[in-house]
Design a protein around this motif. Structure first.
Motif: not given
Length: 135
Positions: A75-76, A90-91, A97-98, A103-105
Motif C-alpha cells: 500500500l505504501q 485511507f487504507d 494506525l493498526q 508517524e506513517a498514518a
C-alpha cells in the motif's frame, strides 16, 4: 468441467497478459477468494509494477489474509503511484494506525481527507491518529 478449468485454461493461453491476471484477481477478490486473488494480483503486478489498482487490491487482499506487514509495503508503494486517489491513502493510513505506525498514518490520512473532505470515516480515523500522536 470444474470452475478451475476455464481459469487455468485462460491462464495457460495468456500467461503474460497483465490485464487478464488483474481481472482475475479482482474477480477473486470480489468473491472473497483472497489467496487466489493474491496469486493473480501478484502476477499482474510482476508484469505491470506501476499499476495502482492492482497494488491497492493486492494490499487489501493481503490484509484479509493477515499478512499486514507485506500489505503495509504494497500500500505504501500504491500511494506513490496513485497520488490523486484517496482510497489507497485511507487504507494505508488505517493499516499504519493498526500497526501503531502513527508517524506513517498521519500524512496518509491527512492526504485522504484532503482528497475527500466529506469522507466521515477518513475524518474520524484522522482524529484517532492525531489523538494517538498527541496532536
Amino acid at each position: 468441467m470444474s470452475d478451475q478449468q476455464p481459469r487455468n485454461r485462460a491462464s495457460d493461453l495468456a500467461p503474460d497478459h497483465a490485464h487478464y491476471h488483474r481481472a482475475l484477481g479482482l474477480l477473486l477478490f470480489d468473491t472473497r477468494d483472497f489467496p487466489g486473488a493474491i496469486s493473480a494480483l501478484r502476477r499482474a503486478a510482476q508484469l505491470v509494477p506501476d499499476d495502482g489498482l492492482t497494488l491497492h487490491r493486492l494490499g487489501l487482499a493481503l490484509i484479509e489474509t493477515g499478512d499486514r506487514t507485506e500489505a503495509f509495503d504494497v500500500l505504501q508503494n500504491c500511494i506513490a503511484l496513485a497520488p490523486n486517489n484517496a482510497a489507497p491513502y485511507f487504507d494505508f493510513g488505517r493499516l499504519a494506525l493498526q500497526l501503531e505506525h502513527v508517524e506513517a498514518a498521519l500524512p496518509a490520512l491527512r492526504q485522504a481527507v484532503a482528497l475527500r473532505p466529506d469522507d466521515d470515516e477518513a475524518l474520524t480515523l484522522l482524529g484517532t491518529a492525531c489523538e494517538a500522536a498527541g496532536d
